[in-house]
Design a protein around this motif. Structure first.
Motif, PDB file in Angstrom:
ATOM      1  N   ALA B 126       0.834  -1.208   0.000  1.00  0.00           N
ATOM      2  CA  ALA B 126       0.000   0.000   0.000  1.00  0.00           C
ATOM      3  C   ALA B 126       0.867   1.255   0.000  1.00  0.00           C
ATOM      4  CB  ALA B 126      -0.907  -0.019   1.242  1.00  0.00           C
ATOM      5  N   LYS B 127       1.958   1.246   0.767  1.00  0.00           N
ATOM      6  CA  LYS B 127       2.858   2.420   0.811  1.00  0.00           C
ATOM      7  C   LYS B 127       3.520   2.620  -0.563  1.00  0.00           C
ATOM      8  CE  LYS B 127       3.950   2.373   5.716  1.00  0.00           C
ATOM      9  NZ  LYS B 127       4.901   1.907   6.709  1.00  0.00           N
ATOM     10  N   THR B 128       3.974   1.493  -1.126  1.00  0.00           N
ATOM     11  CA  THR B 128       4.606   1.584  -2.449  1.00  0.00           C
ATOM     12  C   THR B 128       3.604   2.087  -3.477  1.00  0.00           C
ATOM     13  OG1 THR B 128       5.990  -0.284  -1.849  1.00  0.00           O
ATOM     14  CG2 THR B 128       5.896   0.275  -4.184  1.00  0.00           C
ATOM     15  N   THR B 129       2.386   1.554  -3.376  1.00  0.00           N
ATOM     16  CA  THR B 129       1.328   1.975  -4.303  1.00  0.00           C
ATOM     17  C   THR B 129       1.050   3.459  -4.136  1.00  0.00           C
ATOM     18  OG1 THR B 129       0.371  -0.233  -4.114  1.00  0.00           O
ATOM     19  CG2 THR B 129      -1.030   1.480  -5.062  1.00  0.00           C
ATOM     20  N   ALA B 130       1.011   3.916  -2.854  1.00  0.00           N
ATOM     21  CA  ALA B 130       0.761   5.347  -2.580  1.00  0.00           C
ATOM     22  C   ALA B 130       1.886   6.197  -3.192  1.00  0.00           C
ATOM     23  CB  ALA B 130       0.675   5.586  -1.082  1.00  0.00           C
ATOM     24  N   LEU B 131       3.135   5.696  -3.091  1.00  0.00           N
ATOM     25  CA  LEU B 131       4.278   6.423  -3.652  1.00  0.00           C
ATOM     26  C   LEU B 131       4.181   6.480  -5.163  1.00  0.00           C
ATOM     27  CD1 LEU B 131       6.882   7.783  -2.672  1.00  0.00           C
ATOM     28  CD2 LEU B 131       8.073   5.619  -2.986  1.00  0.00           C
ATOM     29  N   LEU B 132       3.777   5.353  -5.744  1.00  0.00           N
ATOM     30  CA  LEU B 132       3.609   5.295  -7.201  1.00  0.00           C
ATOM     31  C   LEU B 132       2.509   6.265  -7.642  1.00  0.00           C
ATOM     32  CD1 LEU B 132       3.900   1.445  -7.922  1.00  0.00           C
ATOM     33  CD2 LEU B 132       5.417   3.240  -8.739  1.00  0.00           C
ATOM     34  N   ALA B 133       1.433   6.258  -6.843  1.00  0.00           N
ATOM     35  CA  ALA B 133       0.327   7.172  -7.170  1.00  0.00           C
ATOM     36  C   ALA B 133       0.781   8.611  -7.108  1.00  0.00           C
ATOM     37  CB  ALA B 133      -0.818   6.937  -6.185  1.00  0.00           C
ATOM     38  N   LEU B 134       1.641   8.900  -6.109  1.00  0.00           N
ATOM     39  CA  LEU B 134       2.162  10.275  -5.983  1.00  0.00           C
ATOM     40  C   LEU B 134       3.021  10.612  -7.200  1.00  0.00           C
ATOM     41  CD1 LEU B 134       2.392  12.764  -4.130  1.00  0.00           C
ATOM     42  CD2 LEU B 134       4.426  11.705  -3.101  1.00  0.00           C
ATOM     43  N   ASN B 135       3.882   9.687  -7.595  1.00  0.00           N
ATOM     44  CA  ASN B 135       4.724   9.893  -8.782  1.00  0.00           C
ATOM     45  C   ASN B 135       3.857  10.063 -10.028  1.00  0.00           C
ATOM     46  OD1 ASN B 135       7.091   9.753  -7.349  1.00  0.00           O
ATOM     47  ND2 ASN B 135       7.338   7.546  -7.606  1.00  0.00           N
ATOM     48  N   ALA B 136       2.816   9.232 -10.111  1.00  0.00           N
ATOM     49  CA  ALA B 136       1.913   9.338 -11.268  1.00  0.00           C
ATOM     50  C   ALA B 136       1.240  10.696 -11.293  1.00  0.00           C
ATOM     51  CB  ALA B 136       0.876   8.231 -11.197  1.00  0.00           C
ATOM     52  N   LYS B 137       0.903  11.193 -10.118  1.00  0.00           N
ATOM     53  CA  LYS B 137       0.241  12.517 -10.012  1.00  0.00           C
ATOM     54  C   LYS B 137       1.189  13.615 -10.493  1.00  0.00           C
ATOM     55  CE  LYS B 137      -3.040  15.171  -8.093  1.00  0.00           C
ATOM     56  NZ  LYS B 137      -4.437  15.135  -8.448  1.00  0.00           N
ATOM     57  N   ILE B 138       2.465  13.486 -10.107  1.00  0.00           N
ATOM     58  CA  ILE B 138       3.470  14.482 -10.516  1.00  0.00           C
ATOM     59  C   ILE B 138       3.640  14.422 -12.029  1.00  0.00           C
ATOM     60  CG2 ILE B 138       5.949  15.031 -10.389  1.00  0.00           C
ATOM     61  CD1 ILE B 138       5.780  13.962  -7.419  1.00  0.00           C
ATOM     62  N   GLU B 139       3.743  13.217 -12.528  1.00  0.00           N
ATOM     63  CA  GLU B 139       3.937  13.082 -13.978  1.00  0.00           C
ATOM     64  C   GLU B 139       2.705  13.592 -14.724  1.00  0.00           C
ATOM     65  OE1 GLU B 139       6.702  12.335 -15.572  1.00  0.00           O
ATOM     66  OE2 GLU B 139       7.708  12.113 -13.600  1.00  0.00           O
ATOM     67  N   ALA B 140       1.520  13.337 -14.178  1.00  0.00           N
ATOM     68  CA  ALA B 140       0.290  13.820 -14.811  1.00  0.00           C
ATOM     69  C   ALA B 140       0.257  15.343 -14.846  1.00  0.00           C
ATOM     70  CB  ALA B 140      -0.912  13.273 -14.037  1.00  0.00           C
ATOM     71  N   ALA B 141       0.770  15.970 -13.782  1.00  0.00           N
ATOM     72  CA  ALA B 141       0.796  17.437 -13.733  1.00  0.00           C
ATOM     73  C   ALA B 141       1.747  17.974 -14.804  1.00  0.00           C
ATOM     74  CB  ALA B 141       1.242  17.894 -12.343  1.00  0.00           C
ATOM     75  N   ARG B 142       2.854  17.295 -14.989  1.00  0.00           N
ATOM     76  CA  ARG B 142       3.797  17.731 -16.013  1.00  0.00           C
ATOM     77  C   ARG B 142       3.179  17.581 -17.407  1.00  0.00           C
ATOM     78  NH1 ARG B 142       9.294  14.757 -14.112  1.00  0.00           N
ATOM     79  NH2 ARG B 142       9.805  16.213 -12.385  1.00  0.00           N
ATOM     80  N   ALA B 143       2.343  16.581 -17.582  1.00  0.00           N
ATOM     81  CA  ALA B 143       1.764  16.377 -18.902  1.00  0.00           C
ATOM     82  C   ALA B 143       0.683  17.409 -19.228  1.00  0.00           C
ATOM     83  CB  ALA B 143       1.180  14.970 -18.982  1.00  0.00           C
ATOM     84  N   GLU B 145      -2.721  19.287 -19.706  1.00  0.00           N
ATOM     85  CA  GLU B 145      -4.117  18.902 -19.961  1.00  0.00           C
ATOM     86  C   GLU B 145      -4.229  17.428 -20.321  1.00  0.00           C
ATOM     87  OE1 GLU B 145      -8.055  19.510 -19.876  1.00  0.00           O
ATOM     88  OE2 GLU B 145      -6.526  20.964 -19.239  1.00  0.00           O
ATOM     89  N   ALA B 146      -3.164  16.948 -21.042  1.00  0.00           N
ATOM     90  CA  ALA B 146      -3.209  15.532 -21.487  1.00  0.00           C
ATOM     91  C   ALA B 146      -3.123  14.564 -20.304  1.00  0.00           C
ATOM     92  CB  ALA B 146      -2.022  15.284 -22.468  1.00  0.00           C
ATOM     93  N   GLY B 147      -2.527  15.080 -19.250  1.00  0.00           N
ATOM     94  CA  GLY B 147      -2.367  14.188 -18.073  1.00  0.00           C
ATOM     95  C   GLY B 147      -3.450  14.332 -17.033  1.00  0.00           C
ATOM     96  N   SER B 151      -4.204  11.983 -13.825  1.00  0.00           N
ATOM     97  CA  SER B 151      -4.110  12.501 -12.456  1.00  0.00           C
ATOM     98  C   SER B 151      -5.253  11.979 -11.584  1.00  0.00           C
ATOM     99  CB  SER B 151      -4.120  14.035 -12.513  1.00  0.00           C
ATOM    100  OG  SER B 151      -4.102  14.566 -11.212  1.00  0.00           O
ATOM    101  N   VAL B 152      -6.465  11.931 -12.206  1.00  0.00           N
ATOM    102  CA  VAL B 152      -7.636  11.442 -11.450  1.00  0.00           C
ATOM    103  C   VAL B 152      -7.409   9.968 -11.052  1.00  0.00           C
ATOM    104  CG1 VAL B 152     -10.100  10.878 -11.641  1.00  0.00           C
ATOM    105  CG2 VAL B 152      -9.246  13.031 -12.543  1.00  0.00           C
ATOM    106  N   VAL B 153      -6.854   9.209 -12.011  1.00  0.00           N
ATOM    107  CA  VAL B 153      -6.610   7.783 -11.721  1.00  0.00           C
ATOM    108  C   VAL B 153      -5.580   7.629 -10.591  1.00  0.00           C
ATOM    109  CG1 VAL B 153      -5.653   5.619 -12.689  1.00  0.00           C
ATOM    110  CG2 VAL B 153      -7.219   7.029 -14.041  1.00  0.00           C
ATOM    111  N   ALA B 154      -4.535   8.538 -10.689  1.00  0.00           N
ATOM    112  CA  ALA B 154      -3.500   8.491  -9.639  1.00  0.00           C
ATOM    113  C   ALA B 154      -4.091   8.765  -8.268  1.00  0.00           C
ATOM    114  CB  ALA B 154      -2.398   9.502  -9.969  1.00  0.00           C
TER     115      ALA B 154
END
Lengths: 122, 343
Positions: B126-143, B145-147, B151-154
């Motif tokens: 769960a912690k790893t998943t939360a970290l991945l979700a956080l990374n996904a959120k950051i990457e989505a922000a960089r992308a 509008e396309a991301g 971001s919602v999924v993250a």
């Protein structure tokens, strides 16, 4: 239970011998002399055995035997129990119809042995 | 009676004879008293002995009853003893069953506790998943509008991770609560440890079985003791009964004595009468032929004495003889010498 008619004018003898016979499992009727015994026999008493003293008032033992043989005790064994030891009296008792002669004093074992000898099943 | 000169003193002789008669009368009376007193005494003795005899009969019956009770008691003790043995075996079996069950439950608790490691793994995931979700959120922000959709999924993934972690903690708490309760019920740890264990239970039950067995053994031992005492009592009472029978037979002496004394009294009476005849003869009122009766009185007294002596010889009663009678003889007859003779 077999019944013995015990005849003696001595209360102590009656008590002593009655106790022996009772302990031997016999019923005991007593009479204080030959006449009383004869009256009871004539009255219907049918003992399995008679044990009688010889010297008694009113009717002595040998006379009792003689009268009792006529009065219904034809085959009933009659033993004389007495202090007498004269042979003439023994012979008189035998002639009168007595079955045996016992001399006082007598112990219970000896008395009961004789009783069982003359009364089968006693 | 004559003086040295050969002159008969009739007056003195008759006076002496009269006194002798009086003396004989006194002796006769005394002998009569002896008969009465001995008869009374013998009667009293026999009544006493008969009382003892009756009591011994009662004791014999009591002894027999006691024997029966003791036998019942021993039977009961044996039954209790056997039941106690059976109970001990049953208890041992039950204790074994309980002990095995406790061990199985404790093993189960251990296995349930081992689930903690799996929950830890779920937490780590769960912690790893939360970290991945956080990374996904950051990457989505960089992308840009396309991301946005990513971001919602993250966010949803991070939320799921939190829920997973929360569920894992809930499960851990549940496991702790359940295992704690199970251990409590089994008595593991805490103040009730000794009381609740199968070993303690076994110890208590075995102690109870041992006490029961001991009580049954004591009862059986007591029964045997009472049985021994009852047997001793029966032996004593039987011996006492035999002795009373002997005493009753011995009391016949009174009748023998009475007849002997009565014979003597009769002879003394005759002697007294004959002394009177002698006195009459001295006075000249009776002839010499009348004196012959004196000899008869002496003979009677002599016969009485001899008869008494013969009875003493016959004292050992018990020998049986038969003079050829039909009543199965045991001993050949020599008539006057035997105390028991069947004709």
């Amino acid at each position: 239970m077999k019944t013995v008619l015990l005849i003696d004018d001595s209360p102590t003898m009656l008590m002593s011998v009655k106790s022996m016979l009772t302990k031997g499992g016999l019923g005991v009727e007593t009479a204080a002399d030959g006449q009383e015994a004869l009256d009871r026999v004539k009255g219907g008493l049918k003992p399995d055995l008679v044990i009688s003293d010889v010297n008694m008032p009113r009717l002595d033992g040998i006379s009792f035997v003689r009268e009792a043989r006529k009065a219904g005790l034809r085959f009933t064994p009659i033993l004389m129990l007495t202090t007498e030891s004269e042979q003439t009296k023994r012979d008189a008792a035998k002639t009168a119809g007595a079955t045996g002669w016992l001399v006082k004093p007598i112990q219970a074992d000896a008395l009961l042995a004789v009783v069982r000898q003359v009364v089968p099943g006693a | 009676m004559a003086d040295p000169a050969g002159v008969v003193d009739t007056e003195k002789s008759t006076a002496l004879l009269a006194r002798s008669q009086e003396l004989l009368g006194i002796l006769t009376g005394q002998l009569g008293d002896v008969v009465s007193v001995t008869e009374e005494a013998a009667f009293g003795v026999m009544e006493g002995v008969l009382g003892i005899d009756e009591a011994t009969s009662g004791l014999l019956e009591l002894s027999a009853e006691l024997d029966g009770l003791v036998a019942q008691c021993q039977q009961g003790a044996d039954t209790v003893l056997a039941a106690s043995d059976d109970a001990s075996e049953e208890v041992a079996h039950l204790v074994g069953v309980v002990t095995d069950r406790d061990a199985a439950v404790l093993e189960l608790i251990g296995q349930v506790r081992s689930l903690d490691q799996d929950i830890e793994a779920v937490n780590a995931i769960a912690k790893t998943t939360a970290l991945l979700a956080l990374n996904a959120k950051i990457e989505a922000a960089r992308a840009g509008e396309a991301g946005r959709g990513f971001s919602v999924v993250a966010d949803e993934v991070r939320d799921l991770s939190s829920q997973s972690s929360l569920a894992a903690e809930t499960i851990r708490a549940g496991i702790a609560r359940v295992t704690g309760l199970m251990e409590e019920r089994l008595g593991v740890g805490g103040e009730s440890q000794d009381v609740g264990t199968a070993a303690y239970l076994a110890q208590r039950l075995e102690a109870l079985a041992a006490a029961q067995r001991s009580a049954a053994q004591t009862l059986a031992d007591s029964g045997r003791g009472i049985e021994g005492a009852a047997r001793s009592m029966a032996t004593s009472v039987t011996s006492l009964s035999g002795r009373t029978s002997q005493v009753l037979a011995q009391a016949q002496f009174q009748d023998m004595t009475r007849q002997s004394v009565e014979g003597i009294v009769g002879s003394l009476d005759g002697l007294s009468g004959n002394l009177g005849t002698l006195r009459d003869h001295l006075e000249g009122t009776a002839d010499s032929a009348a004196l012959a009766a004196l000899d008869d009185a002496v003979e009677t007294l002599f016969a009485s004495y001899v008869s008494a002596r013969q009875r003493q010889v016959h004292g050992s009663a018990g020998r049986v003889s038969s003079a050829g009678a039909s009543h199965a003889p045991e001993v050949a007859a020599t008539a006057p010498a035997v105390a028991i003779e069947l004709f």
